[in-house]
Design a protein around this motif. Sequence first.
Motif, PDB file in Angstrom:
ATOM      1  N   UNK A   1       9.114  -2.541  -0.341  1.00 53.52           N
ATOM      2  CA  UNK A   1       8.528  -1.364  -0.989  1.00 53.52           C
ATOM      3  C   UNK A   1       9.062  -0.116  -0.304  1.00 53.52           C
ATOM      4  N   UNK A   2       9.078   0.996  -1.026  1.00 49.64           N
ATOM      5  CA  UNK A   2       9.634   2.227  -0.490  1.00 49.64           C
ATOM      6  C   UNK A   2       8.623   3.241  -0.010  1.00 49.64           C
ATOM      7  N   UNK A   3       7.338   2.987  -0.230  1.00 52.84           N
ATOM      8  CA  UNK A   3       6.304   3.947   0.167  1.00 52.84           C
ATOM      9  C   UNK A   3       5.177   3.229   0.892  1.00 52.84           C
TER      10      UNK A   3
ATOM     11  N   UNK B   1      -1.440  -4.759   0.866  1.00 57.19           N
ATOM     12  CA  UNK B   1      -0.558  -4.690  -0.295  1.00 57.19           C
ATOM     13  C   UNK B   1      -1.082  -5.576  -1.421  1.00 57.19           C
ATOM     14  N   UNK B   2      -2.356  -5.974  -1.322  1.00 55.25           N
ATOM     15  CA  UNK B   2      -2.936  -6.812  -2.374  1.00 55.25           C
ATOM     16  C   UNK B   2      -3.150  -5.998  -3.635  1.00 55.25           C
TER      17      UNK B   2
ATOM     18  N   UNK C   1       6.406  -2.962   5.265  1.00 59.03           N
ATOM     19  CA  UNK C   1       6.498  -2.413   3.909  1.00 59.03           C
ATOM     20  C   UNK C   1       7.941  -2.485   3.398  1.00 59.03           C
ATOM     21  N   UNK C   2       8.887  -2.059   4.219  1.00 58.07           N
ATOM     22  CA  UNK C   2      10.276  -2.032   3.760  1.00 58.07           C
ATOM     23  C   UNK C   2      10.950  -3.395   3.860  1.00 58.07           C
TER      24      UNK C   2
ATOM     25  N   UNK D   1       1.357  -0.149  -1.025  1.00 57.69           N
ATOM     26  CA  UNK D   1       0.530  -0.611   0.081  1.00 57.69           C
ATOM     27  C   UNK D   1      -0.058   0.582   0.839  1.00 57.69           C
ATOM     28  N   UNK D   2      -1.154   0.313   1.548  1.00 60.43           N
ATOM     29  CA  UNK D   2      -1.746   1.394   2.320  1.00 60.43           C
ATOM     30  C   UNK D   2      -2.123   0.921   3.718  1.00 60.43           C
ATOM     31  N   UNK D   3      -2.094   1.873   4.627  1.00 65.09           N
ATOM     32  CA  UNK D   3      -2.477   1.661   6.018  1.00 65.09           C
ATOM     33  C   UNK D   3      -3.846   2.296   6.196  1.00 65.09           C
TER      34      UNK D   3
END
Length: 110
Positions: A86-88, A37-38, A80-81, A52-54
Amino acid sequence: MAELNRIQNNFPYADPNHFMYVAVHSNNVVGFCDIDNRPATQNTGFKTNPRPYLSDLCVHPTHQQRGVAKALVQTCEDVVTGRWNRGSLFIRVEPTNTVALNMYRRHGYR
């Protein structure tokens, strides 16, 4: 294990916006993933890099189809939540990796 070592050695994990999760069974690593999430630092083809991404989700073949990937994805979604508010959650996966794409689709990702 080589991919896990590469990831661990190339990224600092002292940042509260970047985590690696490792799944262990009987003292053996059976899966891992990275969640980031940087703030984006470079343009990689997107107008803004999605966050953010996985990424780098990997499960040992002997432990696939046992819920390991699902548990790792759920842990990331909870961060994330809950932590990042964050929502996504975006995924980073090779477009030719049909096994991974199908798994993500089964879990509601587009």
